[in-house]
Design an enzyme around this catalytic site. Structure first.
Site, PDB file in Angstrom:
ATOM      1  CB  ALA A  73      79.566  82.775  61.475  1.00  0.00           C
ATOM      2  CG  ASN A 153      79.002  92.555  61.699  1.00  0.00           C
ATOM      3  OD1 ASN A 153      79.457  92.520  62.724  1.00  0.00           O
ATOM      4  ND2 ASN A 153      77.779  93.024  61.371  1.00  0.00           N
ATOM      5  CB  THR A 242      74.051  63.800  55.626  1.00  0.00           C
ATOM      6  OG1 THR A 242      73.491  62.828  55.978  1.00  0.00           O
ATOM      7  CG2 THR A 242      74.862  63.445  54.502  1.00  0.00           C
ATOM      8  CB  CYS A 328      64.794  96.140  57.376  1.00  0.00           C
ATOM      9  SG  CYS A 328      65.079  97.524  56.364  1.00  0.00           S
TER      10      CYS A 328
HETATM   11  C1  LIG Z   1      80.421  88.863  62.458  1.00  0.00           C
HETATM   12  C2  LIG Z   1      79.363  88.061  61.800  1.00  0.00           C
HETATM   13  N1  LIG Z   1      79.208  86.574  62.513  1.00  0.00           N
HETATM   14  C3  LIG Z   1      78.141  86.052  61.886  1.00  0.00           C
HETATM   15  C4  LIG Z   1      77.592  86.349  60.778  1.00  0.00           C
HETATM   16  C5  LIG Z   1      76.579  85.095  60.438  1.00  0.00           C
HETATM   17  O1  LIG Z   1      77.056  84.449  59.233  1.00  0.00           O
HETATM   18  P1  LIG Z   1      76.175  83.298  58.675  1.00  0.00           P
HETATM   19  O2  LIG Z   1      75.593  84.012  57.596  1.00  0.00           O
HETATM   20  O3  LIG Z   1      77.229  82.072  57.990  1.00  0.00           O
HETATM   21  O4  LIG Z   1      75.278  82.483  59.467  1.00  0.00           O
HETATM   22  C6  LIG Z   1      77.763  87.191  60.019  1.00  0.00           C
HETATM   23  C7  LIG Z   1      77.012  87.570  58.868  1.00  0.00           C
HETATM   24  O5  LIG Z   1      76.731  88.348  58.545  1.00  0.00           O
HETATM   25  C8  LIG Z   1      78.722  88.230  60.471  1.00  0.00           C
HETATM   26  O6  LIG Z   1      79.141  89.291  59.915  1.00  0.00           O
END
Ligand SMILES: Cc1ncc(COP(=O)(O)O)c(C=O)c1O
Length: 381
Positions: A73, A153, A242, A328
């Protein structure tokens, strides 16, 4: 019962056994490069990638050609935000986002500000909601992107995605949502919700780390983005490199499993979560829940423990694996910017714990956790 009890599924999830069984052969006997067009090894890999593409597309109601595989992400967010900035600037330079987004959105916006972008960081209310009216007010003639996460999150608050998407559509502005935490937990449909671009990540839904995808709606402003990785023009030129075939196969299988068990998991998780939350609130005094009580992820509760030193609190929870309201950085422990943004003091933000449940969480683990949290907090006080 295995200790410590894992209650940090929003940080990452274990790879599902069925997912692992599917992907392992792609490290060994089926090791081909999905871009090799002249032999069986390549064709086998390519076929598996296309099956996975269908499985990912099905989970969000998309078409296969709208899925671009990435490393996760973070990369998906970078690709859409930077990629669209590059194709829009200097004609358009304005982005709308929220203060409570993940750093993988906020730090990209900060980076682009140095290059000439202007960013509106919307402030949520005290449960983490962003409203359509806020987005409408912030919209300018030169807005090229609205990026608002599906579900937070840390506190789980779900945003009014469909309404914001409809507004963006009306204004012909690209609407992107980071749905990393929503997928597999709640139902997401890109067409019904007017989403132009969506980021997702494998390791939050029982697939491996290091694989994810970006959905790009066909014929939408999202497809105007400039690639951020140049090379062999993989993934229709949007993301060269790739393909991580084994990871992609795993992501596809995980999406299929998530789709088949969504309703069941959603209900099971919310029952366990409610039990945990009520158990803690009723047994431990001076506690409060953070986030939207009526519209949040089913697997998560974020609880503040008043009158306890935050650092001691987290260190004392040896038998449960949870995450704190602080992050942290290399130099220090900072209170969570998400919790601060919804109005918590530094002190209370430090003393906040995110409990996030997943498909392997059991009722016995929840019973244990309620008792354990009570004992630890009482001892600290
Ligand atoms: C809302 C959100 N976006 C993006 C990420 C990042 O994802 P990735 O670990 O796949 O780069 C996270 C992971 O902590 C997330 O909770």
């Amino acid at each position: 019962m295995k200790l410590p009890i894992y209650l940090d599924y929003n940080a990452t999830t274990p790879v599902d056994k069925q997912v692992l069984d599917c992907l392992l052969p792609f490290f060994s006997e089926n090791f081909g490069n999905a871009a090799s067009r002249s032999h069986l090894y390549g064709w086998t890999a390519q076929e598996a990638v296309e099956t996975a593409r269908q499985q990912v597309a099905d989970l969000i109601g998309a078409e296969t050609k709208e899925i671009v595989f990435t490393s996760g992400a973070t990369e998906s967010n970078n690709l859409i935000i930077k990629g669209l900035f590059e194709s829009s600037f200097p004609l358009k330079r304005h982005i709308i986002t929220a203060e409570t987004e993940h750093k993988a959105v906020l730090d990209v916006c900060k980076h682009l500000e140095k290059l000439g972008a202007e960013v509106s960081y919307l402030k949520p209310d005290n449960v983490g909601n962003i409203t359509l009216e806020q987005v409408q007010k912030a919209t300018r003639e030169d807005t090229f992107l609205i990026t608002v996460m599906f579900a937070n999150n840390e506190i789980g608050t779900i945003q009014p995605i469909q309404a914001i998407g409809a507004w963006a559509k009306e204004k012909n502005i690209c609407f992107h949502t980071d749905a990393t935490q929503a997928l597999g937990k709640i139902s997401v449909n890109v067409n019904e919700m007017n989403i132009d671009a969506l980021s997702l990540s494998g390791h939050k839904l029982y697939a491996p780390k290091g694989v994810g995808a970006l959905y790009l709606k066909k014929k939408s402003p999202a497809t105007h983005l400039m690639a951020q990785m140049d090379g062999g023009k993989h993934e229709r030129g949007f993301r060269s490199g790739t393909l991580n075939v084994a990871g992609i196969v795993g992501l596809g299988k995980a999406c299929e499993l998530a789709r088949n068990s969504l309703l069941f998991e959603n209900q099971k998780l919310s029952v366990l979560r409610d039990k945990l939350e009520q158990g803690i609130l009723q047994n431990v005094s001076n506690t409060q829940v953070n986030g939207n009580p009526t519209n949040r992820l089913p697997n998560l509760t974020n609880i503040s423990f008043g009158g306890v030193d935050g650092e001691n609190l987290l260190m004392s929870f040896r038998d449960i694996a949870v995450s704190s309201g602080s992050a942290c950085t290399s130099a220090s422990v900072e209170p969570s910017y998400v919790l601060k943004s919804i109005g918590l003091s530094d002190e209370l933000a430090y003393a906040s714990i995110r409990f996030s449940l997943g498909k392997y969480t059991t009722e016995a683990e929840i019973d244990f956790t309620i008792k354990y949290v009570r004992e630890v907090v009482e001892a600290l006080r």
